[in-house]
Enzyme design. Structure first.
Site, PDB file in Angstrom:
ATOM      1  N   HIS A 125      38.887  44.754  39.314  1.00 33.07           N
ATOM      2  CA  HIS A 125      38.379  44.884  40.692  1.00 33.07           C
ATOM      3  C   HIS A 125      36.872  44.629  40.730  1.00 33.07           C
ATOM      4  O   HIS A 125      36.389  43.845  41.553  1.00 33.07           O
ATOM      5  CB  HIS A 125      38.711  46.294  41.214  1.00 33.07           C
ATOM      6  CG  HIS A 125      38.193  46.589  42.580  1.00 33.07           C
ATOM      7  ND1 HIS A 125      39.036  46.816  43.640  1.00 33.07           N
ATOM      8  CD2 HIS A 125      36.937  46.719  43.064  1.00 33.07           C
ATOM      9  CE1 HIS A 125      38.301  47.064  44.726  1.00 33.07           C
ATOM     10  NE2 HIS A 125      37.026  47.015  44.392  1.00 33.07           N
ATOM     11  N   GLU A 126      36.146  45.297  39.837  1.00 30.91           N
ATOM     12  CA  GLU A 126      34.683  45.155  39.843  1.00 30.91           C
ATOM     13  C   GLU A 126      34.238  43.779  39.344  1.00 30.91           C
ATOM     14  O   GLU A 126      33.308  43.189  39.881  1.00 30.91           O
ATOM     15  CB  GLU A 126      34.027  46.275  39.033  1.00 30.91           C
ATOM     16  CG  GLU A 126      34.327  47.679  39.545  1.00 30.91           C
ATOM     17  CD  GLU A 126      34.097  47.879  41.037  1.00 30.91           C
ATOM     18  OE1 GLU A 126      33.256  47.175  41.653  1.00 30.91           O
ATOM     19  OE2 GLU A 126      34.768  48.756  41.613  1.00 30.91           O
ATOM     20  N   HIS A 133      34.381  41.219  42.009  1.00 30.39           N
ATOM     21  CA  HIS A 133      33.212  41.199  42.899  1.00 30.39           C
ATOM     22  C   HIS A 133      32.134  40.279  42.338  1.00 30.39           C
ATOM     23  O   HIS A 133      31.531  39.488  43.076  1.00 30.39           O
ATOM     24  CB  HIS A 133      32.645  42.617  43.079  1.00 30.39           C
ATOM     25  CG  HIS A 133      33.432  43.464  44.021  1.00 30.39           C
ATOM     26  ND1 HIS A 133      33.645  43.159  45.345  1.00 30.39           N
ATOM     27  CD2 HIS A 133      34.061  44.651  43.822  1.00 30.39           C
ATOM     28  CE1 HIS A 133      34.361  44.101  45.922  1.00 30.39           C
ATOM     29  NE2 HIS A 133      34.638  45.014  45.010  1.00 30.39           N
TER      30      HIS A 133
END
Length: 163
Positions: free
Chosen positions: A76-77, A80
């Site tokens: 998820h990170e 980004h």
């Protein structure tokens, strides 16, 4: 730091490297490894610092949910960072980020975690509106006390009153 914490952090670092390698391979990029830190606090599992190319993880939630961090939070990170590199500043969980999650990492693009946050939740204060009771954080409680903010219920739209 205990050996378990050290082992978990090593696993997270390896997973970060794996995610970056996968993004580089699939998208024909040459992204460097980000700085990885374990200084995220509060109820947030992780965060990506786009300008400084850094990812932060919450050590308490990591210790309580190690597999979910490896499977979901790390990709998820990293998604980004990859999204920022490819598209610049876009909506944090917009279509570009969702595409990176599903097409590069093969993971459903969920925007929030569902971890038990009891251990990281700070003191809360009870407030009431016409329809229900609310738990406010210390920060919001203090803003109300200093007359810097008024918070309203999302359901009945009435201002919240301390109990």
């Amino acid at each position: 730091m205990t050996s378990l914490q050290s082992q978990l952090q090593s696993q997270i670092n390896a997973r970060v490297a794996q995610c970056i390698a996968r993004a580089n391979q699939q998208l024909h990029l040459n992204l460097p490894l980000p700085v990885v830190s374990f200084r995220q606090r509060g109820k947030i599992a992780g965060s990506a610092r786009l300008q400084s190319w850094e990812v932060r993880f919450n050590p308490v939630l990591l210790a309580e949910n190690p597999q979910a961090f490896l499977d979901e939070v790390v990709p998820h990170e990293i998604a980004h960072l990859v999204t920022f590199h490819r598209f610049g500043k876009v909506r944090p969980h917009g279509k570009e980020w969702q595409a990176v999650m599903t097409e590069v990492f093969g993971i459903p693009a969920r925007t929030t975690h569902s971890f038990d946050i009891q251990s990281v939740q700070g003191q809360t204060f009870r407030y009431r509106c016409q329809c229900q009771e609310h738990q406010l954080t210390v920060r919001r409680h203090n803003k109300i006390r200093r007359q810097q903010a008024i918070y309203h219920c999302h359901t009945c739209r009435q201002p919240l009153q301390a109990l």
